[in-house]
Design an enzyme around this catalytic site. Structure first.
Site, PDB file in Angstrom:
ATOM      1  N   LEU A   5       0.881  -1.276   0.319  1.00  0.00           N
ATOM      2  CA  LEU A   5       0.239   0.057  -0.258  1.00  0.00           C
ATOM      3  C   LEU A   5       1.073   0.563   0.012  1.00  0.00           C
ATOM      4  O   LEU A   5       1.934   1.091   1.241  1.00  0.00           O
ATOM      5  CB  LEU A   5      -0.642  -0.104   1.179  1.00  0.00           C
ATOM      6  CG  LEU A   5      -2.223  -1.069   1.319  1.00  0.00           C
ATOM      7  CD1 LEU A   5      -2.490  -1.310   2.255  1.00  0.00           C
ATOM      8  CD2 LEU A   5      -3.222  -1.244   0.255  1.00  0.00           C
TER       9      LEU A   5
ATOM     10  N   ASP B  79      10.058   2.378   0.969  1.00  0.00           N
ATOM     11  CA  ASP B  79       9.171   1.663   2.176  1.00  0.00           C
ATOM     12  C   ASP B  79       9.153  -0.456   2.223  1.00  0.00           C
ATOM     13  O   ASP B  79       8.018  -0.346   2.253  1.00  0.00           O
ATOM     14  CB  ASP B  79       8.200   1.888   1.189  1.00  0.00           C
ATOM     15  CG  ASP B  79       6.845   1.269   2.047  1.00  0.00           C
ATOM     16  OD1 ASP B  79       6.426   1.303   2.702  1.00  0.00           O
ATOM     17  OD2 ASP B  79       5.745   1.508   1.182  1.00  0.00           O
TER      18      ASP B  79
ATOM     19  N   ALA C 290      -0.389  -6.471   3.581  1.00  0.00           N
ATOM     20  CA  ALA C 290       0.417  -5.577   2.576  1.00  0.00           C
ATOM     21  C   ALA C 290       2.093  -5.194   2.473  1.00  0.00           C
ATOM     22  O   ALA C 290       2.239  -3.775   3.989  1.00  0.00           O
ATOM     23  CB  ALA C 290      -0.009  -4.019   2.499  1.00  0.00           C
TER      24      ALA C 290
END
Length: 343
Positions: free
Chosen positions: A219, A247, A263
């Site tokens: 996400l 990320d 996620a």
């Protein structure tokens, strides 16, 4: 053999987790990153200065001998974050930003912000003391299609924040759409964005065509190819507004390969190598250093790293898994080759 030498890069968005997993995530990212912005969405989250600083100590305790790796800490914004807490965090010298997680938007975001106006006093204090505002840019309204949640957030929420706080430095994190590229490009110099390696290298076809590949599920979710191309163009443009943020978000193998999988994609094992592939794919290796090593520290008003690393174009095979505490994580490109490696 092709080699490129660049100033040591930094990672401006990473999840290191906690507990037994910390030694493995810190080992992977500290191999060649000088610094990393460490996300505060722990359980419980780092909602105050004391919690963030004790987390800093736990991270530093896992940095391998000889590494100069420095974690840069982030406060997790809640509806109750006070201006005094912002000032205290800034004064610590180790907390450089505060993060907006819309409640329910991503992993461990249940303590996040429910109404934007609830954090306006904190944002005013951040603007005043020069603390950066990091944003997970997705709405959480279940009626909004998951592929549209970044665009709608920009239109309905981020545009208002930028207008109301013109002096606040804002990073729209892990952007995934042309809409985000266009917004950041057209905004003032106080607005920037991070881009992940996996959003540069992959699109939703890689995740969904010919079978579901859960390790690509993250996400904000991978978008269509046209958005991927817009991200590549932005990263390789030379614009100072875009910089490296992996990320990298590890989950145990069984938490990903499940009926309702978590996620997050793990790239800390080969972050700069994957970015090199992405930049090479658009003939822009000459732009990699600015994206990876200059734009981030410049935006944060921090010095650039003084030393260098050298990348060699020499394929290597990624292991099927890496250790993650008492379990394992399946990395991006597991069991496949990556074209570049750090010398």
């Amino acid at each position: 053999m092709t080699t490129i030498t660049i100033t040591r890069p930094d990672d401006w968005h990473i999840h290191l987790r906690d507990g037994a997993q910390l030694k493995d995530t810190v080992r992977d990212i500290s191999r060649y990153m000088g610094r990393a912005i460490v996300m505060p969405n722990l359980v419980p989250p780092a909602i105050d200065t004391e919690t963030a600083l004790t987390y800093y100590d736990r991270i530093k305790a896992q940095v391998p001998a000889g590494s100069q790796f420095e974690p840069l800490m982030v406060l997790y914004l809640t509806d109750k974050t006070s201006p005094d807490e912002i000032r205290k965090a800034k004064a610590s010298g180790k907390i450089v930003a505060a993060k907006l997680y819309p409640a329910g938007a991503t992993t461990n975001s249940d303590s996040g912000v429910t109404e934007l106006k609830n954090i306006y006093p904190a944002l005013e204090a951040m603007q005043e003391v020069g603390m950066l505002f990091l944003v997970h840019g997705e709405v959480t309204d279940s009626s909004i299609d998951i592929f549209d949640r970044e665009r709608v957030f920009i239109e309905n929420i981020l545009s208002k924040i930028v207008a109301d706080f013109p002096e606040l430095k804002i990073v729209l994190e892990h952007i995934t759409t042309k809409d985000a590229v266009d917004f950041v490009t057209q905004a003032s110099d106080n607005v920037a964005a991070t881009i992940t390696a996996h959003h540069l290298l992959y699109n939703r076809n890689h995740m969904l065509a010919g079978g579901i590949r859960p390790h690509f599920y993250c996400l904000p979710i991978l978008k269509r190819n046209t958005h991927q191309q817009a991200l590549l163009a932005a990263a390789a443009s030379g614009s100072k507004k875009f910089f490296l943020g992996t990320d990298s978000a590890p989950h145990a193998k069984d938490k990903k390969e499940a009926a309702c999988g978590c996620a997050g994609s793990y790239t800390a094992h080969a972050a700069i190598e994957l970015y090199a592939e992405a930049f090479e794919s658009v003939n822009a290796l000459d732009k990699l250093e600015a994206f990876a090593s200059f734009n981030g520290p410049d935006f944060y008003n921090l010095p650039r790293n003084a030393d260098t690393i050298t990348l060699v174009k020499k394929p290597w095979n990624v292991p099927a898994t890496y250790p993650l505490g008492d379990t394992n994580v399946v990395p991006i490109r597991a069991g496949e080759a990556i074209d570049w490696q750090v010398e």
